[in-house]
Design an enzyme around this catalytic site. Structure first.
Site, PDB file in Angstrom:
ATOM      1  N   HIS A 272      52.396  -9.900   4.582  1.00 27.07           N
ATOM      2  CA  HIS A 272      53.258  -9.046   5.423  1.00 27.07           C
ATOM      3  C   HIS A 272      54.674  -8.953   4.828  1.00 27.07           C
ATOM      4  CE1 HIS A 272      49.999  -8.883   8.237  1.00 27.07           C
ATOM      5  NE2 HIS A 272      50.073 -10.176   8.490  1.00 27.07           N
ATOM      6  N   ASP A 323      43.098  -7.315   6.745  1.00 26.91           N
ATOM      7  CA  ASP A 323      43.637  -8.184   7.790  1.00 26.91           C
ATOM      8  C   ASP A 323      42.790  -8.188   9.075  1.00 26.91           C
ATOM      9  OD1 ASP A 323      45.319  -9.880   9.149  1.00 26.91           O
ATOM     10  OD2 ASP A 323      47.072  -8.597   9.119  1.00 26.91           O
TER      11      ASP A 323
HETATM   12 ZN   LIG Z   1      46.581 -12.288   8.763  1.00 33.64          ZN
END
Ligand SMILES: [Zn+2]
Length: 441
Positions: A272, A323
């Site tokens: 991220h 993800d």
């Molecule tokens: Zn993750």
């Protein structure tokens, strides 16, 4: 050992499509890419290196479509989604973990993904007790990848606490290994498992986040990873609350903490890395760390936009991950890296390199994120087509309506920005065909 030769119309080599080339594979590797006319003809197909999905939580595939409604909270957020996700996680036994993972990996294979970095954190039985084999669930996930036929880096997660000065969260009892000694003992057992000796599966170290792993624990396990040359993956700066809690505990942001404690390296992937300062970006660049963006998930969870323009300017490598599995389409993730910035900056071609105006220059950069950067992040020599590289690749149907009519020089831009998933026809991993004519098996 018999060699297999594939003859598509076009092969993506060194950043461009070449015609009149065959790809010759032997013993799971690419032997050469050369002119040949005997072999398996792949008519109307372009052949590209397999996509590498650097960040996955396979089991989350089962909550797809189940969190897209208001919960009992006034405002929904990442944190309210997490409660729903935990509720699902806590109901899964070993067989369900295997089945959910197999479903996710099957979908990945059908979309051209040939290797996955699985950030695996469910270790214990639902009551929090350790299974006789503390890696039972990790091994079920590896078995699912094996049965589908894709490579897997099992990034074994360390999780010690709910957060700084937070009461234990009963929803997290399946993840917790209180001490680094317990974590490392279990990791070493996993490293000795026979399925990790095949080249199709390997392990990495994944401290969940600065929230979940206190500093001493973090230092111990990252040191272990560095001594063994293992990849290190960690969620970093996904949400503003994580950054403010870290500043409260340590007086530093997550990236500043990692940097000043000497924990960043070329093997480190910050997943991220959205809420960061220019100084943090410079630290990641200096260390040679990778950032893994997961834009389909990040927009779904309301995380924010990865500042990939700043990362590229600083020379930081960027990989991609599916993800939460809200969508499994790594080329969609690739185009969203760019599209999110277009919306934010009301501009176009934000990530296009400055000194290259060729029609596929931007697409090449984004495609590298979905291939070679992902391979670097999870620690293997894939994501490219060259002699000695793994024989991992996929083909697209040049007659598919989503890309039909593309000129060769624009083909990669057509594929990155417009390809329908269903145009992916063949997928080969380690020289073995696992998808033919769009079907697995
Ligand atoms: Zn993750």
């Amino acid at each position: 050992m018999s060699t297999t030769t594939w003859l598509p119309d076009l092969i993506y080599v060194n950043g461009r499509f070449e015609s009149d080339r065959a790809i010759v594979c032997d013993d799971g590797k690419i032997q050469e890419i050369t002119k040949r006319d005997d072999g398996i003809r792949l008519k109307n197909r372009a052949l590209l290196p397999g996509l590498v999905n650097a960040h996955s939580h396979a089991f989350q595939r089962i909550i797809r479509g189940r969190t897209e409604h208001r919960s009992q909270h006034t405002t929904d957020s990442f944190w309210t989604w997490r409660e729903q996700m935990y509720a699902a996680a806590n109901r899964l036994g070993p067989e369900e973990i295997y089945n959910a993972s197999r479903l996710a990996f099957l979908e990945m294979a059908l979309t051209g993904i040939t290797a996955v970095g699985e950030f695996h954190y469910i270790h214990h039985a639902p009551d929090g007790s350790t299974y006789d084999d503390p890696n039972l669930l990790a091994r079920e996930v590896i078995r699912a990848a094996h049965d589908v036929g894709i490579r897997i880096a099992l990034l074994r997660v360390a999780y010690a606490r709910a957060g700084f000065e937070k009461e234990p969260n009963p929803q997290q009892i399946r993840f917790i290994e209180q001490s680094p000694d317990t974590y490392l003992k279990h990791l070493e057992q996993l490293l000795d498992a026979p399925e990790l000796k095949t080249g199709m599966a390997w392990a990495g170290v994944a401290p969940h986040s600065v929230r979940a792993v206190p500093l001493d624990y973090l230092k111990t396990i990252v040191t272990f990873a560095n001594e063994r040359g293992l990849p290190v993956h960690m969620h970093v700066a996904e949400q503003p609350a994580e950054v403010s809690a870290c500043i409260e505990e340590y007086g530093r942001s997550p990236v500043a903490l990692l940097d000043t404690e000497g924990l960043l390296s070329k093997r480190f992937t910050a997943v991220h890395a959205i809420h960061v300062t220019p100084k943090a970006i410079a630290s990641l660049a200096r260390a040679g760390a990778v950032v893994c963006g997961c834009p389909t998930t990040e927009r779904n969870l309301g995380d924010g936009v990865v500042p990939v323009d700043a990362y590229f300017d600083a020379g930081v490598r960027v990989a991609l991950g599916s993800d939460s599995q809200i969508q499994i389409d790594l080329l969609e993730d690739a185009r969203e890296l760019e599209y999110h910035l277009r919306l934010q900056k009301t501009a176009r071609n934000v990530l296009a390199p400055v000194n290259d105006d060729s029609s596929s220059a931007l697409a090449r950069r984004l495609f590298d994120c979905a291939t070679v950067r992902g391979a670097e992040s999870i620690g293997f020599n894939g994501g490219k087509l060259e002699p000695g590289a793994p024989a991992d690749f996929f083909t697209v149907d040049l007659d598919d309506p989503s890309i039909a009519g593309a000129a060769t020089e624009d083909l990669l831009a057509n594929i990155v920005f417009s390809l329908a998933r269903t145009a992916i026809r063949d997928v080969v991993v380690a020289g073995k065909q696992i998808v033919s004519h769009g079907l697995h098996g």
